[in-house]
Design a protein around this motif. Structure first.
Motif, PDB file in Angstrom:
ATOM      1  N   VAL A 281       0.819  -1.251   0.026  1.00 20.66           N
ATOM      2  CA  VAL A 281       0.030  -0.184   0.092  1.00 20.66           C
ATOM      3  C   VAL A 281       0.791   1.136  -0.070  1.00 20.66           C
ATOM      4  CG1 VAL A 281      -1.859   1.314   1.244  1.00 20.66           C
ATOM      5  CG2 VAL A 281      -1.839  -1.120   1.135  1.00 20.66           C
TER       6      VAL A 281
ATOM      7  N   ASP B 258      -7.539   4.075   6.568  1.00 16.75           N
ATOM      8  CA  ASP B 258      -7.265   2.590   5.874  1.00 16.75           C
ATOM      9  C   ASP B 258      -6.586   2.469   4.631  1.00 16.75           C
ATOM     10  OD1 ASP B 258      -8.853   3.411   3.902  1.00 16.75           O
ATOM     11  OD2 ASP B 258     -10.606   2.262   4.417  1.00 16.75           O
TER      12      ASP B 258
ATOM     13  N   GLN C 298      -7.223   2.238   1.891  1.00 21.31           N
ATOM     14  CA  GLN C 298      -7.667   3.065   0.689  1.00 21.31           C
ATOM     15  C   GLN C 298      -7.281   4.643   1.045  1.00 21.31           C
ATOM     16  OE1 GLN C 298      -8.882   1.413  -2.110  1.00 21.31           O
ATOM     17  NE2 GLN C 298      -8.095  -0.219  -1.084  1.00 21.31           N
TER      18      GLN C 298
ATOM     19  N   ARG D  21      -8.841   6.456   3.325  1.00 23.75           N
ATOM     20  CA  ARG D  21      -9.921   6.981   3.900  1.00 23.75           C
ATOM     21  C   ARG D  21      -9.593   6.997   5.261  1.00 23.75           C
ATOM     22  NH1 ARG D  21     -13.483   2.776   0.720  1.00 23.75           N
ATOM     23  NH2 ARG D  21     -12.617   1.384   2.396  1.00 23.75           N
TER      24      ARG D  21
ATOM     25  N   ARG E 280      -9.492  12.228   4.159  1.00 24.12           N
ATOM     26  CA  ARG E 280      -8.637  11.055   3.447  1.00 24.12           C
ATOM     27  C   ARG E 280      -7.416  11.736   2.759  1.00 24.12           C
ATOM     28  NH1 ARG E 280     -12.043   8.451   0.245  1.00 24.12           N
ATOM     29  NH2 ARG E 280     -10.265   7.543  -1.049  1.00 24.12           N
TER      30      ARG E 280
ATOM     31  N   ARG F 215      -4.168   7.816  -2.285  1.00 19.97           N
ATOM     32  CA  ARG F 215      -3.504   6.557  -2.376  1.00 19.97           C
ATOM     33  C   ARG F 215      -2.834   6.298  -3.740  1.00 19.97           C
ATOM     34  NH1 ARG F 215      -4.641   0.743  -1.126  1.00 19.97           N
ATOM     35  NH2 ARG F 215      -4.237  -0.409  -2.920  1.00 19.97           N
TER      36      ARG F 215
END
Length: 361
Positions: free
Chosen positions: A45, A78, A80, A82, A97, A100
């Motif tokens: 990620v 998270d 993503q 968010r 947010r 990503r």
């Protein structure tokens, strides 16, 4: 202006901590701080390393499962990007947010896509096969430069400097500078990319073995040497190089050197650069001591490059508007810069109804 819709290497895979490790990895790419971590399932990620609240680095926070909690005010994000929890707030705003980035792993290089996520295409990843091949041995390396990345690209695109900067290491002969390379386009990997870079082929016959070779293999004859590489956008070199006793056939038995190198440049800022590299030798053509010798020789030579390019950059900063005088040896780097400028211009035109002239940094 940088090319953004492309893949940049942010790390070797061994630099990214395991999913159960407490550390968080961060590195700046194109002036943007990027956090990279692994989920419990092993997925990579890449998130903007800047909390949307007060812009503190998420990398100084902590892992909580597959999420990251900001160490300043406790917002939790998270994979993503968010925000799924903000202490003291019952309903987290939807716009809370962080960005990503698309991320890809190929042959031990971890890539991030710095442009439009919808355009991320793994077909554009370079073929850095020897970084992770059972047929090749290498030791991965990293250097940091306090110079713009295009000055390093210029250096890699003109191997005539081997005769002088690396006289006592990689070079060993002024014949390298005297030889004329053949320059060809590298066809595009997709219809949207008609040209990926340029190919440079330089052959030098009947020259002494360089000190670099002599450190791990002894030669009592002159060699025919070759340097054949692709230099791909935005700044990756993939090279076959080596030497064999003068006059022998390419597949003749006997002592020779056959190497494959993968090197890539990632701008950190306008004036600093990440440099990832390795040079591989064939399995069966030397043991671990050869691998270590090649790595140490390469680090020594690349420090020679860095010293020269850093001195060059200091001079340029004294008078940035003073033009350089192009010479015949600059053919490859001129072609590459034109290709890069054209790609940046096309990217700008696609994003703006009133495009400005493209410049590269």
């Amino acid at each position: 202006m940088w090319l953004r819709n492309c893949w940049y290497v942010i790390a070797w895979d061994h630099e990214i901590p395991a999913a159960d490790a407490p550390q968080l990895f961060t590195r700046t790419v194109l002036g943007e701080p990027v956090l990279v971590y692994r989920t419990q399932a092993g997925e990579l990620v890449a998130l903007e390393d800047r909390c949307c609240h007060r812009h503190a680095p998420l990398s100084v926070g902590k892992r909580e499962g597959d999420c990251v909690r900001c160490g300043y005010h406790g917002l939790k994000f998270d994979p993503q990007g968010r925000c799924v929890e903000a202490p003291g707030i019952e309903v987290v705003p939807a716009r809370a947010r962080v960005r990503r980035y698309p991320v890809a792993l190929k042959n031990r290089w971890v890539f991030v896509w710095m442009g439009e996520p919808a355009l991320a295409d793994t077909a554009l990843l370079p073929d850095n096969f020897s970084c992770d091949s059972p047929e090749w041995h290498n030791k991965p390396g990293y250097l940091h430069y306090d110079t713009p990345y295009l000055l390093i690209a210029d250096n890699l695109l003109d191997f005539s400097h081997l005769s002088y900067v690396h006289e006592k290491s990689l070079g060993g002969s002024t014949r390298i500078a005297q030889s004329r390379p053949v320059i060809e386009p590298v066809p595009g990997a997709t219809p949207d990319w008609p040209q990926m870079g340029i190919k440079v082929s330089r052959h030098v016959s009947d020259v002494p073995a360089p000190p670099f070779y002599q450190r791990f293999r002894r030669f009592d004859t002159n060699l025919d040497r070759w340097f054949v590489y692709e230099f791909l956008l935005p700044g990756t070199l993939l090279m076959h190089s080596g030497g064999r006793p003068t006059g022998t056939a390419p597949d003749a038995p006997g002592p020779s050197v056959r190497l494959h190198s993968c090197q890539t440049l990632t701008p950190e800022t306008a004036t600093t650069t990440h440099y990832f590299f390795q040079q591989s030798h064939r399995v069966g053509e030397g043991d671990g001591t050869v691998t270590e010798s090649i790595y140490n020789s390469l680090v020594g030579a690349f420090n020679e490059d860095r010293d020269m390019i850093t001195a060059q950059h200091r001079n340029i900063q004294l008078n940035p508007t003073l033009p350089m005088m192009p010479l015949a040896m600059d053919g490859a780097l001129i072609q590459f810069r034109r290709l890069l400028e054209a790609r940046v211009r096309a990217e700008q035109q696609a994003q703006s109804p009133s495009p400005q002239p493209a410049t590269v940094a």
